[in-house]
Design a protein around this motif. Structure first.
Motif, PDB file in Angstrom:
ATOM      1  N   TYR A 192       1.017  -1.023  -0.190  1.00  0.00           N
ATOM      2  CA  TYR A 192      -0.180   0.138  -0.084  1.00  0.00           C
ATOM      3  C   TYR A 192       0.869   1.390  -0.137  1.00  0.00           C
ATOM      4  N   SER A 193       1.917   1.257   0.355  1.00  0.00           N
ATOM      5  CA  SER A 193       3.018   2.169   0.300  1.00  0.00           C
ATOM      6  C   SER A 193       3.157   3.033  -1.158  1.00  0.00           C
ATOM      7  N   THR A 194       2.805   2.228  -2.139  1.00  0.00           N
ATOM      8  CA  THR A 194       2.632   2.631  -3.432  1.00  0.00           C
ATOM      9  C   THR A 194       1.791   3.712  -3.808  1.00  0.00           C
ATOM     10  N   ALA A 195       0.546   3.229  -3.074  1.00  0.00           N
ATOM     11  CA  ALA A 195      -0.660   4.454  -3.212  1.00  0.00           C
ATOM     12  C   ALA A 195      -0.326   5.557  -2.179  1.00  0.00           C
ATOM     13  N   LEU A 196       0.061   5.373  -1.184  1.00  0.00           N
ATOM     14  CA  LEU A 196       0.293   6.418  -0.234  1.00  0.00           C
ATOM     15  C   LEU A 196       1.506   7.395  -0.563  1.00  0.00           C
ATOM     16  N   VAL A 197       2.505   6.870  -1.221  1.00  0.00           N
ATOM     17  CA  VAL A 197       3.876   7.527  -1.868  1.00  0.00           C
ATOM     18  C   VAL A 197       3.115   8.309  -2.895  1.00  0.00           C
ATOM     19  N   ALA A 198       2.298   7.820  -3.773  1.00  0.00           N
ATOM     20  CA  ALA A 198       1.755   8.445  -4.947  1.00  0.00           C
ATOM     21  C   ALA A 198       0.547   9.752  -4.493  1.00  0.00           C
ATOM     22  N   GLN A 199      -0.048   9.329  -3.507  1.00  0.00           N
ATOM     23  CA  GLN A 199      -1.039  10.321  -3.017  1.00  0.00           C
ATOM     24  C   GLN A 199      -0.036  11.505  -2.604  1.00  0.00           C
ATOM     25  N   TYR A 200       1.015  11.459  -1.541  1.00  0.00           N
ATOM     26  CA  TYR A 200       1.796  12.429  -1.320  1.00  0.00           C
ATOM     27  C   TYR A 200       2.525  13.147  -2.462  1.00  0.00           C
ATOM     28  N   PHE A 201       2.833  12.249  -3.158  1.00  0.00           N
ATOM     29  CA  PHE A 201       3.491  12.974  -4.495  1.00  0.00           C
ATOM     30  C   PHE A 201       2.563  13.796  -5.383  1.00  0.00           C
ATOM     31  N   GLY A 202       1.329  13.223  -5.312  1.00  0.00           N
ATOM     32  CA  GLY A 202       0.318  14.131  -5.975  1.00  0.00           C
ATOM     33  C   GLY A 202       0.018  15.350  -5.648  1.00  0.00           C
ATOM     34  N   ASN A 261       1.863  17.079  -3.765  1.00  0.00           N
ATOM     35  CA  ASN A 261       3.234  17.718  -3.598  1.00  0.00           C
ATOM     36  C   ASN A 261       4.005  17.643  -2.140  1.00  0.00           C
ATOM     37  N   GLU A 262       3.681  16.793  -1.602  1.00  0.00           N
ATOM     38  CA  GLU A 262       4.216  16.424  -0.326  1.00  0.00           C
ATOM     39  C   GLU A 262       5.306  15.542  -0.444  1.00  0.00           C
ATOM     40  N   ARG A 263       6.468  15.858  -1.036  1.00  0.00           N
ATOM     41  CA  ARG A 263       7.510  14.862  -1.490  1.00  0.00           C
ATOM     42  C   ARG A 263       8.224  14.357  -0.320  1.00  0.00           C
ATOM     43  N   ALA A 264       8.518  15.100   0.680  1.00  0.00           N
ATOM     44  CA  ALA A 264       9.268  14.731   1.631  1.00  0.00           C
ATOM     45  C   ALA A 264       8.571  13.435   2.296  1.00  0.00           C
ATOM     46  N   ASN A 265       7.478  13.522   2.437  1.00  0.00           N
ATOM     47  CA  ASN A 265       6.511  12.403   3.085  1.00  0.00           C
ATOM     48  C   ASN A 265       6.263  11.238   2.330  1.00  0.00           C
ATOM     49  N   SER A 266       6.477  11.365   0.796  1.00  0.00           N
ATOM     50  CA  SER A 266       6.740  10.283   0.058  1.00  0.00           C
ATOM     51  C   SER A 266       7.765   9.185   0.384  1.00  0.00           C
ATOM     52  N   ALA A 267       8.962  10.105   0.558  1.00  0.00           N
ATOM     53  CA  ALA A 267      10.422   9.494   1.317  1.00  0.00           C
ATOM     54  C   ALA A 267      10.142   8.803   2.530  1.00  0.00           C
ATOM     55  N   LYS A 268       9.406   9.426   3.565  1.00  0.00           N
ATOM     56  CA  LYS A 268       9.216   8.694   4.894  1.00  0.00           C
ATOM     57  C   LYS A 268       8.209   7.700   4.703  1.00  0.00           C
ATOM     58  N   THR A 269       7.067   7.571   3.773  1.00  0.00           N
ATOM     59  CA  THR A 269       6.567   6.492   3.659  1.00  0.00           C
ATOM     60  C   THR A 269       7.142   5.398   3.224  1.00  0.00           C
ATOM     61  N   TYR A 291      10.807  -5.115  -2.842  1.00  0.00           N
ATOM     62  CA  TYR A 291       9.453  -4.671  -3.192  1.00  0.00           C
ATOM     63  C   TYR A 291       9.154  -3.412  -2.296  1.00  0.00           C
ATOM     64  N   ALA A 292       9.826  -3.078  -0.971  1.00  0.00           N
ATOM     65  CA  ALA A 292       9.381  -1.803  -0.428  1.00  0.00           C
ATOM     66  C   ALA A 292      10.128  -0.866  -1.044  1.00  0.00           C
ATOM     67  N   LEU A 293      11.206  -0.731  -1.885  1.00  0.00           N
ATOM     68  CA  LEU A 293      11.882   0.271  -2.640  1.00  0.00           C
ATOM     69  C   LEU A 293      11.112   0.244  -3.956  1.00  0.00           C
ATOM     70  N   GLY A 294      10.619  -0.800  -4.653  1.00  0.00           N
ATOM     71  CA  GLY A 294      10.157  -0.757  -5.852  1.00  0.00           C
ATOM     72  C   GLY A 294       8.789  -0.126  -5.604  1.00  0.00           C
ATOM     73  N   CYS A 295       7.960  -0.296  -4.590  1.00  0.00           N
ATOM     74  CA  CYS A 295       6.893   0.595  -4.431  1.00  0.00           C
ATOM     75  C   CYS A 295       7.166   1.935  -4.165  1.00  0.00           C
ATOM     76  N   TYR A 296       8.231   2.392  -3.667  1.00  0.00           N
ATOM     77  CA  TYR A 296       8.354   3.879  -3.792  1.00  0.00           C
ATOM     78  C   TYR A 296       8.749   4.127  -5.234  1.00  0.00           C
ATOM     79  N   PHE A 297       9.514   3.763  -5.850  1.00  0.00           N
ATOM     80  CA  PHE A 297       9.734   4.317  -7.332  1.00  0.00           C
ATOM     81  C   PHE A 297       8.515   4.368  -8.101  1.00  0.00           C
ATOM     82  N   THR A 298       7.502   3.293  -7.638  1.00  0.00           N
ATOM     83  CA  THR A 298       6.444   3.263  -8.698  1.00  0.00           C
ATOM     84  C   THR A 298       5.756   4.201  -8.288  1.00  0.00           C
ATOM     85  N   GLY A 299       5.348   4.505  -6.925  1.00  0.00           N
ATOM     86  CA  GLY A 299       4.376   5.768  -6.488  1.00  0.00           C
ATOM     87  C   GLY A 299       4.955   6.898  -6.817  1.00  0.00           C
TER      88      GLY A 299
END
Length: 467
Positions: free
Chosen positions: A76-86, A88-96, A153-161
């Motif tokens: 689910y970090s894919t979706a959460l990273v993507a929502q923060y990215f959308g 414009n909360e990019r620091a929180n994408s990395a925290k996720t 998988y965790a790192l892949g979810c980040y880059f996908t997000g």
């Protein structure tokens, strides 16, 4: 406006097929590479013996039953990273992403702790005696090395997000090449190495995952990514983000755990009918996996895209992205349907052992019929993966969990009654499962059409205060 002009306009819109394919194609290649790795393990082991091929399926699925709760949670970090990215909360994408990596490390001891119970569970499940020792060996080695698969998988979810799916693709290609080469060397004992057979297949898988993690970490700690996403400041526990990841991720994790537990039970029921039924069902499930895995690439891509547009407050564009995923999946599935209908025996004989086997020859007509039956639902698989990806990207994980788990646990008693009470054939029992899959897909379709998922709010702007 002509049809061509209208198609071009829809194709190029935000959330249209062009944007989806930009994300999806690298993920389709990535998931296909994962499929090739699994397929190669079983194909090479089929050359050794049907028992070792069957053990690789049974052992691999058994580990995934335990592993996939954490995979779903981390996923689910894919979706959460993507929502923060959308948003414009990019620091929180990395925290996720870091919270997801913490979950990966926490999960590893649970997987290793399963090893001592494997033999007893396989015997209780009535797995053929000739298969059990191989199955335990395969599962044990994979469990010890599972930390690399989870981190990958965790790192892949980040880059996908964040939409950098090509990074994931490069890492997966490296994993595939390493895995396939080591499969050949270690399974058969080439270039001076001893023939390790099923143990070699497991070691090759782990080594491939380790190499993929290394590739992903190089990009993760690259200067551009460090600067844009404040990577150095992300390495700490964030209770607010972890709570969101757990709340929206646990349904996906529970869904995957319970579904794979049901899937493992179904495999055990097929395998419990003897070595011929085990070989036939293993061959069919191998080809089903090969056909299904590219659709997972579409699911991952639409999860990222829907998450991004929901985070940006644009649910109608998220809806368009979901429709683009459905269309893309249907185009692909038509090709698979044609292959399953036209050349099922050729596909079956791909797994012929090097030494002639009466078990395999008896399994050929059964597997051929099962593959033809699988052609009935490949189009529905495309619909299912696109809708599930869209719903998860929006945060509608609780509904998808209830619907999916309910369906899979209805499948198990149906198969049990069919095989062990009414004593129907393996092929007819498989046909009954496919029919019930239609009803499950209809439930998902109705949920998607209702539009309730568009009203879900996963992130709030005050999260920006965490920076």
């Amino acid at each position: 406006m002509t049809f061509q002009q209208n198609f071009t306009q829809q194709y190029n819109k935000p959330g249209g097929m062009r944007e989806l394919l930009y994300l999806a194609l690298p993920m389709i290649i990535s998931t296909s590479c994962d499929g090739i790795m699994t397929f190669t393990d079983r194909l090479f082991l089929a050359r050794v013996s049907p028992e070792q091929m069957n053990a690789s399926l049974g052992g691999g699925v058994s580990l995934q039953v335990i592993m996939f709760f954490f995979v779903g949670l981390i996923g689910y970090s894919t979706a959460l990273v993507a929502q923060y990215f959308g948003a414009n909360e990019r620091a929180n994408s990395a925290k996720t992403s870091f919270q997801a990596m913490l979950l990966a490390l926490v999960a590893w001891p649970f997987l290793v702790a399963f090893i001592p119970f494997a033999d007893g569970i396989f015997r209780w499940a009535n797995i053929p005696e000739a298969q059990i020792d191989y199955q335990v060996q395969y599962l044990s080695i994979l469990a010890w090395g599972s930390v690399f698969g989870l981190l990958r998988y965790a790192l892949g979810c980040y880059f996908t997000g964040i939409g950098k799916t090509k990074v994931v693709m490069r890492a997966t290609i490296v994993a595939m090449v390493v895995n396939v080469v080591l499969d050949y060397i270690l399974i058969f004992g080439k270039f001076g190495f001893p023939a390790m057979e099923i143990r070699g297949a497991a070691i090759a898988t782990i080594t491939g995952s380790f190499c993929a993690v290394c590739v992903l970490l190089v990009s993760y700690f690259g200067a551009e990514n460090r600067r844009e996403f404040h990577i150095r400041e992300s390495f700490h526990f964030s209770s607010k983000i972890m709570k969101k990841l757990l709340y929206y991720g646990y349904p996906a994790g529970l869904e995957m755990f319970l579904n794979f537990l049901a899937f493992s039970a179904m495999i055990s029921l097929f395998h419990g009918r003897g070595e011929v039924a085990a070989t036939a069902s293993t061959i069919m499930f191998n080809w089903d996996l090969v056909s299904f895995i590219p659709l997972l690439g579409i699911e991952i891509a639409v999860t990222s895209l829907v998450g991004r547009y929901m985070g940006a407050g644009r649910p109608q564009v998220a809806h368009r992205a979901a429709l683009s995923a459905i269309k893309t999946g249907l185009f692909y599935s038509v090709v698979i349907l044609a292959l399953f209908v036209a050349i099922p025996e050729t596909l079956t004989r791909t797994f012929a052992p090097a030494v002639p086997s009466s078990i395999f020859e008896q399994a050929v007509p059964i597997a051929t019929t099962m593959i033809r039956i699988a052609a009935l639902y490949v189009l529905l698989e495309a619909l299912m993966t696109a809708i599930v990806g869209a719903l998860r990207g929006a945060g509608d994980t609780h509904f998808t969990m209830i619907a999916s788990v309910s369906a899979h646990w209805i499948f198990v008693p149906i198969l049990y009654l069919s095989l062990n009470v009414f004593h129907l054939s393996v092929t007819l029992s498989w046909f009954l499962l496919v029919l019930f899959f239609f009803a499950f897909c209809y439930v998902l379709y109705r949920r998607f059409r209702s539009g309730k998922w568009k009203k879900i709010k996963v992130i709030e702007k005050e999260v920006a205060m965490e920076r």
